[in-house]
Scaffold this active site. Sequence first.
Site, short mmCIF file in Angstrom:
data_model
loop_
_atom_site.label_atom_id
_atom_site.label_comp_id
_atom_site.label_asym_id
_atom_site.label_seq_id
_atom_site.Cartn_x
_atom_site.Cartn_y
_atom_site.Cartn_z
N TRP A 125 5.54 7.86 -6.80
CA TRP A 125 5.88 6.85 -5.80
C TRP A 125 4.82 5.76 -5.73
O TRP A 125 3.62 6.05 -5.75
CB TRP A 125 5.98 7.53 -4.42
CG TRP A 125 6.03 6.55 -3.30
CD1 TRP A 125 4.96 6.02 -2.62
CD2 TRP A 125 7.19 5.96 -2.73
NE1 TRP A 125 5.40 5.13 -1.65
CE2 TRP A 125 6.77 5.09 -1.70
CE3 TRP A 125 8.56 6.09 -2.97
CZ2 TRP A 125 7.67 4.36 -0.92
CZ3 TRP A 125 9.45 5.36 -2.20
CH2 TRP A 125 8.99 4.51 -1.19
N MET A 126 5.29 4.51 -5.56
CA MET A 126 4.38 3.38 -5.32
C MET A 126 4.96 2.55 -4.18
O MET A 126 6.18 2.43 -4.07
CB MET A 126 4.29 2.53 -6.59
CG MET A 126 3.66 1.15 -6.40
SD MET A 126 3.49 0.25 -7.96
CE MET A 126 5.18 -0.10 -8.35
N ASN A 127 4.11 1.97 -3.32
CA ASN A 127 4.61 0.95 -2.40
C ASN A 127 3.69 -0.27 -2.41
O ASN A 127 3.51 -0.85 -3.49
CB ASN A 127 5.02 1.49 -1.03
CG ASN A 127 4.01 2.25 -0.24
OD1 ASN A 127 3.58 3.32 -0.66
ND2 ASN A 127 3.65 1.77 0.93
N ASP A 128 3.14 -0.66 -1.29
CA ASP A 128 2.55 -2.00 -1.15
C ASP A 128 1.52 -2.37 -2.23
O ASP A 128 0.68 -1.54 -2.59
CB ASP A 128 1.78 -2.12 0.18
CG ASP A 128 2.50 -1.53 1.35
OD1 ASP A 128 3.65 -1.09 1.21
OD2 ASP A 128 1.89 -1.51 2.43
N GLN A 180 -0.39 1.14 -3.20
CA GLN A 180 -0.15 2.36 -2.44
C GLN A 180 0.56 3.35 -3.36
O GLN A 180 1.62 3.03 -3.93
CB GLN A 180 0.71 2.06 -1.21
CG GLN A 180 0.04 1.15 -0.21
CD GLN A 180 -0.95 1.89 0.68
OE1 GLN A 180 -0.55 2.53 1.64
NE2 GLN A 180 -2.24 1.79 0.37
N TRP A 191 -4.52 3.44 3.29
CA TRP A 191 -3.41 2.51 3.41
C TRP A 191 -3.81 1.10 3.00
O TRP A 191 -4.87 0.86 2.47
CB TRP A 191 -2.84 2.59 4.84
CG TRP A 191 -2.07 3.88 5.07
CD1 TRP A 191 -1.87 4.90 4.18
CD2 TRP A 191 -1.41 4.26 6.27
NE1 TRP A 191 -1.11 5.88 4.76
CE2 TRP A 191 -0.81 5.52 6.03
CE3 TRP A 191 -1.25 3.66 7.53
CZ2 TRP A 191 -0.07 6.19 7.01
CZ3 TRP A 191 -0.51 4.33 8.50
CH2 TRP A 191 0.07 5.58 8.24
N THR A 192 -2.92 0.19 3.37
CA THR A 192 -3.00 -1.15 2.79
C THR A 192 -4.25 -1.95 3.17
O THR A 192 -4.73 -1.85 4.31
CB THR A 192 -1.70 -1.90 3.13
OG1 THR A 192 -0.72 -1.41 2.22
CG2 THR A 192 -1.80 -3.40 2.98
N ASP A 199 -3.52 -3.02 8.18
CA ASP A 199 -3.37 -3.96 7.08
C ASP A 199 -4.19 -5.24 7.25
O ASP A 199 -3.64 -6.35 7.42
CB ASP A 199 -1.88 -4.30 6.85
CG ASP A 199 -1.00 -3.05 6.80
OD1 ASP A 199 -1.51 -1.99 6.42
OD2 ASP A 199 0.18 -3.14 7.18
N GLU A 212 3.44 -5.71 9.94
CA GLU A 212 2.67 -5.06 8.89
C GLU A 212 2.23 -6.13 7.88
O GLU A 212 2.89 -7.17 7.74
CB GLU A 212 3.52 -4.03 8.14
CG GLU A 212 4.00 -2.88 9.00
CD GLU A 212 4.69 -1.79 8.17
OE1 GLU A 212 4.37 -0.62 8.39
OE2 GLU A 212 5.54 -2.09 7.34
N1 DQQ Z 1 2.48 0.59 4.01
C1 DQQ Z 1 1.19 1.14 4.28
C2 DQQ Z 1 0.79 0.59 5.59
C3 DQQ Z 1 1.63 -0.62 5.71
C4 DQQ Z 1 2.91 -0.18 5.13
C5 DQQ Z 1 1.30 2.63 4.22
C6 DQQ Z 1 3.82 -1.29 4.72
O1 DQQ Z 1 -0.60 0.27 5.63
O2 DQQ Z 1 1.74 -1.04 7.04
O3 DQQ Z 1 1.72 3.07 2.95
O4 DQQ Z 1 4.76 -0.87 3.79
#
Ligand code: DQQ
Length: 669
Positions: A147-150, A166, A209-210, A274, A328
């Site tokens: 998994w990947m996000n921000d 992330q 986190w971000t 963030d 965010e």
């Molecule tokens: N993703 C992070 C947070 C942020 C959110 C957590 C936004 O820091 O607010 O994975 O997708």
Amino acid sequence: MGSSTTSNESNDIPCSYIPVPDSPDAAGAAVEPRRQVKGLFVIFCGMLVLISLVAFNGYYRASNNGHEQASLAAALTKIIVEESGSETVPASSRWQQAASRGVSAGVSEKTNRLFSSSNSNGEMYPWNNSMLSWQRTAFHFQPEKNWMNDPNGPLYYKGWYHFFYQYNPNGAIWGDIVWGHAISRDLIHWQHLPLAMVADQWYDKNGVWTGSATILPNGEIIMLYTGSTNESVQVQNLAYPADPSDPLLIDWVKYPSNPVLFPPPGIGATDFRDPTTAWLTSQGKWRITIGSKLNKTGIALVYDTVDFKTYEKIEGLLHAVPKTGMWECVDFFPVSKEVKNGLDTSINGAGVKHVMKVSLDDDRHDYYAIGTYDEKNVKFIADDVKNDVGIGLRYDYGVFYASKTFFDDSKARRVLWGWIGESDAEYADVAKGWASLQGIPRTVALDTKTGSNLLQWPVAEVESLRLRSDEFKDLKAKPGSVVPIDVGTATQLDIVAEFEIEKEELEKVTSESNVDKYNCESSGGAAQRGALGPFGLLVLADDGLSEYTPVYFYVVKGSDGNLKTSFCSDQSRSSVANDVVKKTFGSFVPVLEGEKFSVRILVDHSIVESFAQGGRTTVTSRVYPTRAIYGAARLFLFNNATDVSITASLKVWQMNSAFIRPYNPDQSN
Ligand code: DQQ
């Protein structure tokens, strides 16, 4: 053990330990050798799949272990596809929704849960390995697995672009978040480096986190990021490279006296996250903003610092917009009113407008507003209050979230990264073993022609992947027609197209009453015909048009004779699978006097990124066809307008795959 169960089945199939009846009595039916036993075995497996799914769901609620979920769901998929030997959805494969994890951890649910009863009847589509493998992209940034996000802390340093993100090292769903890290010379070809930061301190035990990078005038790199503490409180932490002489920035040090910021009085412990890139004030201090909320009002808190270790909270807020909820990943940067070049984050003055972007946790879209930064009063003032942050313009009207820009001083441009999540079911992601992409990095600049929107465009480096091209000039499409565009396989494309409406026919069209009412999301998609639209392209289509994704313009003529144009992407027929999101996305796009309707579309397997009118409006879709894949994917021109013909000219490049691979010092260039 039943004699018909082969040793292979015993090893591969989780339900093989259930004895398959080998006598009429035991089976309750007449014996017919191996085929029937196999049929019974399949029924048994089907029932056990159902039981397993229920158990899986219970297990899922109880556990956050993504790795185990991956193996189980992959096994389930394998049984359904291989043992049923059928492409129909077994009745036993009822889909059940897993429990949310993000919310309890203090963010919204990050994994896709957008299914609605209108586009999913709760059944699993029998995805097979070949369909799932096709979905992996060729030139969009993805980690090797999971998994990947921000996007986090993007920067350019000593000849390398650095991209942090992330990342869940344990599975294909959100959780256990740490910082992945990759480097590139050109923002397109990437090398994966070891994790930059892991959750090894009390102040980031529940997630690294971000965060954002600031490069100081002396070249020093400051990284500020949110940690979710052992008690799930959101705090801000400082980190820096262990060895600034290392251009790869492999090792990172967390400041020993972290956290540097706790949620201030009045702010919820899980509503403080963030931090942005810092910018310089005229007093020589560094200023950052951090997203939060007060009841339902989204807010941007402000802090000043000189050393990034101690901070002064500034009274008041940089900005606040009622009813927008938690903000965010706030981003705040200047754009030039005169030139296309990007600007360093600290620039302010007469020739500059400021952009504020927020990611709305409530609807998971990225909104921006253009306005003025009043440094003295520490305020952002939107030019148009009707289009304020969170209620007006979006970076992208499709799937695009938690984005972040950085100033690339090597090319004097501002570059935007955005997280593109999945629109399929979570169990399919788990079966694939990965989830999410990053959009192709985009340059961002003020649209000096309109003055009221940004222009986003894929970075020029993506053009280095262009292979052979086909050009089509002045193709005519009559009302209600579909025209094949012969480019061969159409899964990795860069398409540039222009459309014109036949002038005489356009003049004959009388004004329409729905000039302000057309809405990509709710006006019936590409099947809904009007006098002047829709027209555009069908991407990822098969020859029989059983699957296709229209990217199109829809034009309406007002009583003043002026045209109002929407730019949309319709996923409703993108796949015969029932367990993927099939919304239509889009919004209005300004088409100025003398301009043709123009679009650029990047097609890369399961992602379609579309930029209209030079990037005034953009729409990114995730699509999961089952037939229009590999060599069967085609491209078509279509015109579904009732009253006008259109003329289209296109140039279409086949796109090479980018090198996105683990770091190898010997191959590093
Ligand atoms: N993703 C992070 C947070 C942020 C959110 C957590 C936004 O820091 O607010 O994975 O997708």
